[in-house]
Design a protein around this motif. Structure first.
Motif, PDB file in Angstrom:
ATOM      1  N   GLN A  50       0.834  -1.208   0.000  1.00 12.35           N
ATOM      2  CA  GLN A  50       0.000   0.000   0.000  1.00 12.35           C
ATOM      3  C   GLN A  50       0.868   1.257   0.000  1.00 12.35           C
ATOM      4  O   GLN A  50       0.555   2.237  -0.691  1.00 12.35           O
ATOM      5  N   GLN A  51       1.949   1.233   0.759  1.00 13.99           N
ATOM      6  CA  GLN A  51       2.836   2.396   0.805  1.00 13.99           C
ATOM      7  C   GLN A  51       3.531   2.613  -0.536  1.00 13.99           C
ATOM      8  O   GLN A  51       3.721   3.748  -0.983  1.00 13.99           O
ATOM      9  N   VAL A  52       3.926   1.502  -1.189  1.00 12.13           N
ATOM     10  CA  VAL A  52       4.562   1.625  -2.495  1.00 12.13           C
ATOM     11  C   VAL A  52       3.576   2.173  -3.524  1.00 12.13           C
ATOM     12  O   VAL A  52       3.913   3.032  -4.344  1.00 12.13           O
ATOM     13  N   GLU A  53       2.333   1.701  -3.481  1.00 13.27           N
ATOM     14  CA  GLU A  53       1.320   2.186  -4.410  1.00 13.27           C
ATOM     15  C   GLU A  53       1.016   3.655  -4.171  1.00 13.27           C
ATOM     16  O   GLU A  53       0.865   4.437  -5.114  1.00 13.27           O
ATOM     17  N   SER A  54       0.923   4.050  -2.896  1.00  9.74           N
ATOM     18  CA  SER A  54       0.652   5.452  -2.599  1.00  9.74           C
ATOM     19  C   SER A  54       1.806   6.346  -3.033  1.00  9.74           C
ATOM     20  O   SER A  54       1.604   7.488  -3.447  1.00  9.74           O
ATOM     21  N   PRO A  59       2.541  12.986  -6.848  1.00 10.96           N
ATOM     22  CA  PRO A  59       3.310  13.759  -7.841  1.00 10.96           C
ATOM     23  C   PRO A  59       4.785  13.744  -7.496  1.00 10.96           C
ATOM     24  O   PRO A  59       5.176  13.501  -6.359  1.00 10.96           O
ATOM     25  N   ASN A  60       5.615  13.996  -8.491  1.00 10.85           N
ATOM     26  CA  ASN A  60       7.061  13.990  -8.273  1.00 10.85           C
ATOM     27  C   ASN A  60       7.452  15.042  -7.243  1.00 10.85           C
ATOM     28  O   ASN A  60       7.024  16.180  -7.290  1.00 10.85           O
ATOM     29  N   GLY A  61       8.324  14.591  -6.316  1.00  6.84           N
ATOM     30  CA  GLY A  61       8.828  15.515  -5.305  1.00  6.84           C
ATOM     31  C   GLY A  61       7.965  15.617  -4.079  1.00  6.84           C
ATOM     32  O   GLY A  61       8.287  16.355  -3.157  1.00  6.84           O
ATOM     33  N   GLN A  62       6.826  14.912  -4.013  1.00  4.92           N
ATOM     34  CA  GLN A  62       5.958  14.982  -2.847  1.00  4.92           C
ATOM     35  C   GLN A  62       5.936  13.627  -2.158  1.00  4.92           C
ATOM     36  O   GLN A  62       5.903  12.591  -2.803  1.00  4.92           O
ATOM     37  N   GLU A  63       5.951  13.654  -0.843  1.00  4.85           N
ATOM     38  CA  GLU A  63       5.891  12.435  -0.051  1.00  4.85           C
ATOM     39  C   GLU A  63       4.441  12.138   0.300  1.00  4.85           C
ATOM     40  O   GLU A  63       3.637  13.046   0.499  1.00  4.85           O
ATOM     41  N   LYS A  74       7.258   8.027   6.254  1.00  3.52           N
ATOM     42  CA  LYS A  74       7.836   8.032   4.927  1.00  3.52           C
ATOM     43  C   LYS A  74       7.764   6.640   4.341  1.00  3.52           C
ATOM     44  O   LYS A  74       8.164   5.674   4.968  1.00  3.52           O
ATOM     45  N   ALA A  75       7.234   6.524   3.130  1.00  2.46           N
ATOM     46  CA  ALA A  75       7.100   5.223   2.494  1.00  2.46           C
ATOM     47  C   ALA A  75       8.482   4.688   2.128  1.00  2.46           C
ATOM     48  O   ALA A  75       9.356   5.432   1.701  1.00  2.46           O
ATOM     49  N   PRO A  76       8.713   3.404   2.310  1.00  7.03           N
ATOM     50  CA  PRO A  76      10.026   2.843   1.985  1.00  7.03           C
ATOM     51  C   PRO A  76      10.265   2.838   0.485  1.00  7.03           C
ATOM     52  O   PRO A  76       9.343   2.701  -0.313  1.00  7.03           O
ATOM     53  N   VAL A  77      11.530   2.991   0.133  1.00  5.62           N
ATOM     54  CA  VAL A  77      11.918   2.952  -1.275  1.00  5.62           C
ATOM     55  C   VAL A  77      12.383   1.538  -1.583  1.00  5.62           C
ATOM     56  O   VAL A  77      13.447   1.112  -1.138  1.00  5.62           O
ATOM     57  N   LEU A  78      11.587   0.799  -2.332  1.00 11.86           N
ATOM     58  CA  LEU A  78      11.906  -0.579  -2.671  1.00 11.86           C
ATOM     59  C   LEU A  78      12.264  -0.673  -4.142  1.00 11.86           C
ATOM     60  O   LEU A  78      11.592  -0.096  -4.994  1.00 11.86           O
TER      61      LEU A  78
END
Length: 263
Positions: A50-54, A59-63, A74-78
């Motif tokens: 869910q975090q990866v999908e969100s 938009p680019n540059g927004q968390e 903060k969503a993990p970067v996988l």
């Protein structure tokens, strides 16, 4: 990927799900209904997905905004590879992959055909046993894309040395004992063997310590101490500290802990 291949070997169709393309996800979900440990992994994987999908929808540059009840802001970067193996990867990082595989082995008749790897009375338990070691590690720093071209840091080398050290000393680099060199006239002496082991441990700690960073190392570098002596092979290493660069060379005999009859 290897663990997934073992889990998918001759998996029953009803265990994998008729319409599901991700058979590993179907297996973990089905096991999670009867095994609480696997159920917890399913919840964690669903949260990660869910975090990866969100993150993709932002938009680019927004968390992404922090969800209610979430422990991370903060969503993990996988990486794509991590997402591909997210089920096994999550169970491994949570240190429960061996327990889940052992549960599947104990209940293999529910999920696998008789000729499956995990249904084998020998291979199934062996696979579960082999996963105990990886599940005991702390995956605080995973391999990077260029890990094949980089060496471990000095701190990691020192940690490995202390783990595998015979004496398990915790001496700091500034408190090392003086290194004595003496002849060995006879073999089989326990005291001389202990001396050789301590000498090797000292040399290894000298070349791999937390105060300097090992930049380069090469074995069998010949050095001629005097004009009338033969060249001696040894280990050459380049270290970087906060103030300077240091070049070190140590004879192979001393590195190996076998002084022999040489002076």
């Amino acid at each position: 990927g290897v663990v997934e291949a073992c889990l998918l070997h001759m998996l029953k169709r009803r265990a994998a799900g008729f319409l599901r393309t991700d058979k590993v996800a179907a297996l973990f979900t089905k096991v999670g209904k009867t095994y609480a440990v696997a159920g917890d992994v399913c919840k964690k994987v669903q949260e990660l997905q869910q975090q990866v999908e969100s993150r993709k929808n932002q938009p680019n540059g927004q968390e992404p905004l922090k969800r209610q009840g979430s422990t991370t802001s903060k969503a993990p970067v996988l990486t794509p590879q991590a997402i591909k193996h997210i089920w096994v990867r999550t169970a491994l990082i949570e240190k429960v992959l061996d327990k889940i595989v052992q549960y599947i082995v104990d209940n293999c008749s529910k999920y696998y055909e008789k000729e499956a790897l995990l249904a084998d009375p020998v291979c199934g338990p062996i696979l579960a046993s082999l996963l105990v070691g990886p599940c005991a590690l702390e995956y605080t720093k995973l391999k990077t894309a260029d890990h094949y071209w980089t060496d471990p840091s000095a701190d990691e080398l020192v940690q490995r040395h202390r783990i595998h050290g015979v004496h398990g000393r915790q001496d700091s680099p500034s408190k090392r004992p003086a290194l004595g060199i003496r002849k060995r006239h006879s073999s089989g002496s326990s005291s001389e063997d202990r001396f050789a082991a301590s000498a090797r441990e000292y040399v290894e700690s000298l070349h791999q310590n937390s105060r300097t960073h090992l930049l380069y190392g090469k074995n069998n570098v010949l050095v001629q101490p005097k004009d009338d002596l033969e060249a001696i092979p040894g280990y050459l290493s380049l270290h970087q500290s906060a103030e300077s660069l240091t070049l070190k060379w140590t004879p192979n005999q001393l590195m190996n802990g076998t002084l022999g009859d040489s002076e």
